[in-house]
Design a protein around this motif. Structure first.
Motif, PDB file in Angstrom:
ATOM      1  N   SER A 197       0.819  -1.217   0.000  1.00 52.88           N
ATOM      2  CA  SER A 197       0.000   0.000   0.000  1.00 52.88           C
ATOM      3  C   SER A 197       0.849   1.262   0.000  1.00 52.88           C
ATOM      4  N   TRP A 216     -10.697   1.163  -2.229  1.00 51.91           N
ATOM      5  CA  TRP A 216     -10.197   0.053  -1.417  1.00 51.91           C
ATOM      6  C   TRP A 216     -11.359  -0.462  -0.583  1.00 51.91           C
ATOM      7  N   ARG A 217     -11.491  -1.783  -0.497  1.00 52.42           N
ATOM      8  CA  ARG A 217     -12.567  -2.406   0.287  1.00 52.42           C
ATOM      9  C   ARG A 217     -11.980  -3.124   1.490  1.00 52.42           C
ATOM     10  N   LEU A 218     -12.755  -3.121   2.578  1.00 52.93           N
ATOM     11  CA  LEU A 218     -12.352  -3.799   3.799  1.00 52.93           C
ATOM     12  C   LEU A 218     -12.147  -5.281   3.507  1.00 52.93           C
ATOM     13  N   ARG A 219     -11.037  -5.814   3.953  1.00 53.76           N
ATOM     14  CA  ARG A 219     -10.744  -7.236   3.730  1.00 53.76           C
ATOM     15  C   ARG A 219     -11.807  -8.083   4.425  1.00 53.76           C
ATOM     16  N   ARG A 238     -16.615   0.088   5.066  1.00 52.75           N
ATOM     17  CA  ARG A 238     -16.319  -1.077   4.227  1.00 52.75           C
ATOM     18  C   ARG A 238     -15.638  -0.678   2.921  1.00 52.75           C
ATOM     19  N   ARG A 239     -15.890   0.531   2.441  1.00 51.38           N
ATOM     20  CA  ARG A 239     -15.361   0.970   1.153  1.00 51.38           C
ATOM     21  C   ARG A 239     -14.818   2.385   1.299  1.00 51.38           C
ATOM     22  N   ASP A 291     -15.338   8.016   2.799  1.00 49.72           N
ATOM     23  CA  ASP A 291     -16.035   6.745   3.024  1.00 49.72           C
ATOM     24  C   ASP A 291     -17.424   6.789   2.406  1.00 49.72           C
ATOM     25  N   LEU A 347      -3.984   1.178   5.959  1.00 49.16           N
ATOM     26  CA  LEU A 347      -4.765   0.945   4.746  1.00 49.16           C
ATOM     27  C   LEU A 347      -4.450  -0.428   4.178  1.00 49.16           C
ATOM     28  N   TYR A 404      -7.423  -3.088   4.247  1.00 46.22           N
ATOM     29  CA  TYR A 404      -8.146  -2.945   2.992  1.00 46.22           C
ATOM     30  C   TYR A 404      -7.367  -3.548   1.833  1.00 46.22           C
ATOM     31  N   GLU A 405      -8.091  -3.798   0.725  1.00 44.75           N
ATOM     32  CA  GLU A 405      -7.459  -4.252  -0.506  1.00 44.75           C
ATOM     33  C   GLU A 405      -7.965  -3.396  -1.661  1.00 44.75           C
ATOM     34  N   THR A 441      -9.447  -2.444  -5.050  1.00 45.48           N
ATOM     35  CA  THR A 441     -10.432  -3.134  -5.885  1.00 45.48           C
ATOM     36  C   THR A 441     -10.739  -2.427  -7.202  1.00 45.48           C
TER      37      THR A 441
END
Length: 117
Positions: free
Chosen positions: A48, A58-61, A73-74, A91, A104, A108-109, A111
């Motif tokens: 990151s 980025w979305r919550l893993r 979550r996003r 957010d 981060l 998060y990942e 997406t």
């Protein structure tokens, strides 16, 4: 994890990689070949600190539930900060706040990415 190949056109990906190589050459005073190897390796690892940029989502893993992390979550990255390494995110509720790059990457990942040159 979503790869840059999936998110960007070949030209946009090459531009992004070239920019990061240039930054690493300047910051760490590395030769181009060494900086290129490091950047490509860090991209493959999903680092990151290297990847985060404006226009990304980025979305919550999946392993983190909204109850254990209240950050949403996003997240949409609005801009990148250099000191300390962080991003300003927006957010889903429209709240803007700062998040460290290490956190981060942990929570998060990446997406999606609205790339603009």
């Amino acid at each position: 994890m979503t790869t840059l190949h999936q998110l960007l056109t070949p030209r946009a990906e090459a531009t992004f990689v070239h920019q990061r190589i240039g930054e690493l050459m300047i910051q760490d005073r590395l030769p181009a070949e060494q900086a290129g190897r490091i950047v490509r390796q860090r991209i493959e690892e999903g680092d990151s600190l290297l990847l985060a940029d404006a226009g990304q989502e980025w979305r919550l893993r999946p392993e983190y539930s909204p109850g254990t992390w209240t950050g949403g979550r996003r997240l949409q990255i609005q801009r990148r900060l250099s000191e300390p390494p962080a991003v300003v995110v927006l957010d889903a509720d429209g709240a803007e706040w700062e998040l460290s790059l290490p956190l981060l990457g942990e929570l998060y990942e990446l997406t999606s990415w609205r790339w603009s040159e």
